[in-house]
Motif scaffolding. Structure first.
Motif, PDB file in Angstrom:
ATOM      1  N   ILE A 137      35.720  29.321  20.108  1.00 27.34           N
ATOM      2  CA  ILE A 137      35.444  30.077  21.331  1.00 27.34           C
ATOM      3  C   ILE A 137      36.374  29.695  22.477  1.00 27.34           C
ATOM      4  CG2 ILE A 137      33.704  30.468  23.121  1.00 27.34           C
ATOM      5  CD1 ILE A 137      31.579  30.106  20.901  1.00 27.34           C
ATOM      6  N   VAL A 138      36.488  28.409  22.782  1.00 31.83           N
ATOM      7  CA  VAL A 138      37.193  27.980  23.996  1.00 31.83           C
ATOM      8  C   VAL A 138      38.653  28.412  24.034  1.00 31.83           C
ATOM      9  CG1 VAL A 138      37.887  25.970  25.351  1.00 31.83           C
ATOM     10  CG2 VAL A 138      35.599  26.060  24.341  1.00 31.83           C
ATOM     11  N   PRO A 139      39.466  28.255  22.959  1.00 30.23           N
ATOM     12  CA  PRO A 139      40.870  28.672  23.050  1.00 30.23           C
ATOM     13  C   PRO A 139      41.059  30.153  23.324  1.00 30.23           C
ATOM     14  CG  PRO A 139      40.559  27.203  21.185  1.00 30.23           C
ATOM     15  CD  PRO A 139      39.195  27.563  21.688  1.00 30.23           C
ATOM     16  N   ALA A 140      40.059  30.970  23.017  1.00 34.04           N
ATOM     17  CA  ALA A 140      40.155  32.415  23.250  1.00 34.04           C
ATOM     18  C   ALA A 140      39.389  32.836  24.499  1.00 34.04           C
ATOM     19  CB  ALA A 140      39.618  33.171  22.036  1.00 34.04           C
ATOM     20  N   GLY A 141      39.076  31.883  25.369  1.00 39.40           N
ATOM     21  CA  GLY A 141      38.209  32.152  26.509  1.00 39.40           C
ATOM     22  C   GLY A 141      38.842  32.918  27.652  1.00 39.40           C
ATOM     23  N   THR A 142      40.127  33.167  27.624  1.00 41.97           N
ATOM     24  CA  THR A 142      40.784  33.968  28.664  1.00 41.97           C
ATOM     25  C   THR A 142      41.998  34.647  28.052  1.00 41.97           C
ATOM     26  OG1 THR A 142      41.596  33.951  30.952  1.00 41.97           O
ATOM     27  CG2 THR A 142      42.337  32.170  29.501  1.00 41.97           C
ATOM     28  N   SER A 143      42.575  35.605  28.770  1.00 41.43           N
ATOM     29  CA  SER A 143      43.727  36.334  28.240  1.00 41.43           C
ATOM     30  C   SER A 143      44.548  36.890  29.392  1.00 41.43           C
ATOM     31  CB  SER A 143      43.278  37.476  27.324  1.00 41.43           C
ATOM     32  OG  SER A 143      42.584  38.474  28.054  1.00 41.43           O
ATOM     33  N   ALA A 144      45.850  36.925  29.194  1.00 42.52           N
ATOM     34  CA  ALA A 144      46.743  37.488  30.206  1.00 42.52           C
ATOM     35  C   ALA A 144      46.500  38.984  30.376  1.00 42.52           C
ATOM     36  CB  ALA A 144      48.198  37.231  29.811  1.00 42.52           C
ATOM     37  N   PHE A 145      46.202  39.670  29.281  1.00 41.90           N
ATOM     38  CA  PHE A 145      45.910  41.107  29.381  1.00 41.90           C
ATOM     39  C   PHE A 145      44.690  41.361  30.247  1.00 41.90           C
ATOM     40  CE2 PHE A 145      43.229  44.572  27.792  1.00 41.90           C
ATOM     41  CZ  PHE A 145      44.045  45.667  28.064  1.00 41.90           C
ATOM     42  N   GLY A 146      43.647  40.541  30.067  1.00 39.71           N
ATOM     43  CA  GLY A 146      42.446  40.712  30.870  1.00 39.71           C
ATOM     44  C   GLY A 146      42.700  40.463  32.340  1.00 39.71           C
ATOM     45  N   ILE A 147      43.513  39.457  32.656  1.00 39.16           N
ATOM     46  CA  ILE A 147      43.852  39.185  34.056  1.00 39.16           C
ATOM     47  C   ILE A 147      44.629  40.349  34.646  1.00 39.16           C
ATOM     48  CG2 ILE A 147      45.184  37.666  35.573  1.00 39.16           C
ATOM     49  CD1 ILE A 147      44.543  35.377  33.632  1.00 39.16           C
ATOM     50  N   LEU A 148      45.578  40.893  33.880  1.00 40.00           N
ATOM     51  CA  LEU A 148      46.346  42.052  34.353  1.00 40.00           C
ATOM     52  C   LEU A 148      45.439  43.252  34.584  1.00 40.00           C
ATOM     53  CD1 LEU A 148      48.990  43.655  34.826  1.00 40.00           C
ATOM     54  CD2 LEU A 148      49.108  43.993  32.350  1.00 40.00           C
ATOM     55  N   LEU A 149      44.559  43.526  33.654  1.00 40.54           N
ATOM     56  CA  LEU A 149      43.653  44.672  33.772  1.00 40.54           C
ATOM     57  C   LEU A 149      42.760  44.548  34.991  1.00 40.54           C
ATOM     58  CD1 LEU A 149      42.436  47.264  32.374  1.00 40.54           C
ATOM     59  CD2 LEU A 149      40.807  45.714  31.282  1.00 40.54           C
ATOM     60  N   MET A 150      42.158  43.372  35.191  1.00 41.57           N
ATOM     61  CA  MET A 150      41.242  43.195  36.313  1.00 41.57           C
ATOM     62  C   MET A 150      41.984  43.153  37.640  1.00 41.57           C
ATOM     63  SD  MET A 150      38.344  43.354  34.934  1.00 41.57           S
ATOM     64  CE  MET A 150      37.507  43.100  36.500  1.00 41.57           C
ATOM     65  N   ARG A 151      43.166  42.566  37.674  1.00 47.21           N
ATOM     66  CA  ARG A 151      43.925  42.512  38.929  1.00 47.21           C
ATOM     67  C   ARG A 151      44.309  43.913  39.389  1.00 47.21           C
ATOM     68  NH1 ARG A 151      49.190  42.649  40.656  1.00 47.21           N
ATOM     69  NH2 ARG A 151      49.665  41.433  42.528  1.00 47.21           N
ATOM     70  N   GLN A 152      44.741  44.743  38.467  1.00 50.36           N
ATOM     71  CA  GLN A 152      45.107  46.108  38.842  1.00 50.36           C
ATOM     72  C   GLN A 152      43.911  46.870  39.390  1.00 50.36           C
ATOM     73  OE1 GLN A 152      48.485  45.430  38.812  1.00 50.36           O
ATOM     74  NE2 GLN A 152      48.554  47.637  38.494  1.00 50.36           N
ATOM     75  N   SER A 153      42.736  46.583  38.883  1.00 54.00           N
ATOM     76  CA  SER A 153      41.525  47.247  39.375  1.00 54.00           C
ATOM     77  C   SER A 153      41.104  46.705  40.735  1.00 54.00           C
ATOM     78  CB  SER A 153      40.390  47.076  38.368  1.00 54.00           C
ATOM     79  OG  SER A 153      40.742  47.600  37.110  1.00 54.00           O
ATOM     80  N   ILE A 154      41.130  45.384  40.879  1.00 54.33           N
ATOM     81  CA  ILE A 154      40.708  44.773  42.144  1.00 54.33           C
ATOM     82  C   ILE A 154      41.675  45.110  43.268  1.00 54.33           C
ATOM     83  CG2 ILE A 154      40.286  42.546  43.282  1.00 54.33           C
ATOM     84  CD1 ILE A 154      39.273  41.475  40.639  1.00 54.33           C
ATOM     85  N   ASN A 155      42.948  45.371  42.940  1.00 54.88           N
ATOM     86  CA  ASN A 155      43.915  45.777  43.970  1.00 54.88           C
ATOM     87  C   ASN A 155      43.474  47.026  44.709  1.00 54.88           C
ATOM     88  OD1 ASN A 155      45.746  43.696  43.730  1.00 54.88           O
ATOM     89  ND2 ASN A 155      47.087  44.775  42.306  1.00 54.88           N
ATOM     90  N   GLY A 156      42.689  47.871  44.033  1.00 50.82           N
ATOM     91  CA  GLY A 156      42.242  49.108  44.666  1.00 50.82           C
ATOM     92  C   GLY A 156      41.096  48.936  45.634  1.00 50.82           C
ATOM     93  N   LEU A 157      40.494  47.764  45.691  1.00 49.84           N
ATOM     94  CA  LEU A 157      39.400  47.531  46.635  1.00 49.84           C
ATOM     95  C   LEU A 157      39.960  47.347  48.046  1.00 49.84           C
ATOM     96  CD1 LEU A 157      37.100  45.058  44.677  1.00 49.84           C
ATOM     97  CD2 LEU A 157      36.867  47.524  44.903  1.00 49.84           C
ATOM     98  N   PRO A 158      39.401  48.023  49.037  1.00 48.20           N
ATOM     99  CA  PRO A 158      39.897  47.862  50.416  1.00 48.20           C
ATOM    100  C   PRO A 158      39.610  46.466  50.962  1.00 48.20           C
ATOM    101  CG  PRO A 158      37.910  49.224  50.379  1.00 48.20           C
ATOM    102  CD  PRO A 158      38.299  49.008  48.949  1.00 48.20           C
ATOM    103  N   ASP A 159      40.614  45.867  51.567  1.00 52.81           N
ATOM    104  CA  ASP A 159      40.447  44.529  52.137  1.00 52.81           C
ATOM    105  C   ASP A 159      39.454  44.521  53.287  1.00 52.81           C
ATOM    106  OD1 ASP A 159      42.288  43.495  50.350  1.00 52.81           O
ATOM    107  OD2 ASP A 159      43.987  43.820  51.698  1.00 52.81           O
TER     108      ASP A 159
END
Length: 271
Positions: A137-159
């Protein structure tokens, strides 16, 4: 219905039927007697429902199933949490080295997983995580693709919304939990679906760190069953096991397909 929709559905329907026919053929093959499984006839002369019981009586198939569920759910939850936290940091905080660190994270997407398996296995071995759920479980606990996907979505939230919450005295974790997370359910669902399907189908890493029956996942267990049941007599049981292995991801995709499309289009900036 306009001409464009008619053409679109006219192209998609045959493709959908073609892919569905593969699953139907697998189900029918799992219900055939052993002497008919290699025949050219789709429909079995009689339905052998006991083929679906054989995996549970021949090998610890239930244990394999439970292991895959535990690993799949745990890895998915870890990815949703860690990727959302990292994406929120990369998107809404300004600090020295943020861009460089983000580029390094993205650069890891170009490295094949097989390249890092040797040093990763050495680390897991030193931590005594071989044949343990921690190693799966632990070695697969994060991913660069997931960070990219979520960052692109969160960028759309108004500051302005986040700044207003800070002025009201809300901390960053409360903002993330009460404001950001409810607005990111679609991207989170898309990420969860991709991660769960990838983890559910993963074979090489679980084979390396979970080789005993107590920690084998379904792909590893199915491969072992195939090696132990060569010949036509074992094919119906193997196909029945494969059909049962596909069902969770199929049901999950049917349940989350709308949220998956919303999450992908939101991350791509399509309004």
């Amino acid at each position: 219905m306009n001409v464009r929709a008619v053409v679109l559905y006219g192209l998609l329907l045959p493709g959908g039927l073609l892919f569905a026919s593969v699953f139907v053929y697998a189900v029918l093959s799992a219900l055939k007697p052993a002497d008919e499984v290699l025949s050219t006839h789709w429909w079995p002369s009689r339905f052998v429902w006991s083929n679906f019981k054989l995996p549970f009586t021949t090998v610890p198939f239930a244990r394999y199933y439970l292991n895959s569920v535990v690993v799949g759910v745990a890895v998915t939850l870890l990815n949703v949490v860690t990727c959302t936290l990292a994406a929120y940091s990369f998107s809404k905080f300004s600090y020295r080295g943020r861009t460089l660190l983000y580029l390094i994270v993205l650069a890891t997407m170009m490295i094949p997983l097989e390249v890092i398996y040797v040093p990763l296995y050495a680390l897991v071995f030193k931590l005594h995580w071989v044949n343990s759920f921690a190693g799966l479980i632990v070695p697969a606990g994060t991913s660069a693709f997931g960070i990219l996907l979520m960052r692109q979505s969160i960028n759309g939230l108004p500051d302005e919304v986040l700044d207003a919450a800070r002025l009201d005295g809300a901390g960053e974790m409360r903002i993330l939990w009460r404001i950001v997370a409810p607005m990111m359910t679609a991207p989170m669902s898309a990420l969860a679906l991709v991660v769960f399907m990838t983890t559910w189908d993963s074979h090489l890493w679980p084979l390396l760190v979970g080789s005993d029956d107590g920690h084998k996942t379904l792909p590893v267990g199915l491969a072992a069953m195939q090696a132990d049941n060569a010949g036509a007599t074992g094919i119906p049981m193997l196909v029945a096991a494969a059909v049962m292995a596909v069902l969770p991801t199929l049901l999950l995709f049917c349940f989350l397909q709308k949220r998956f499309v919303e999450g992908i289009t939101m991350s791509a900036g399509i309004q």
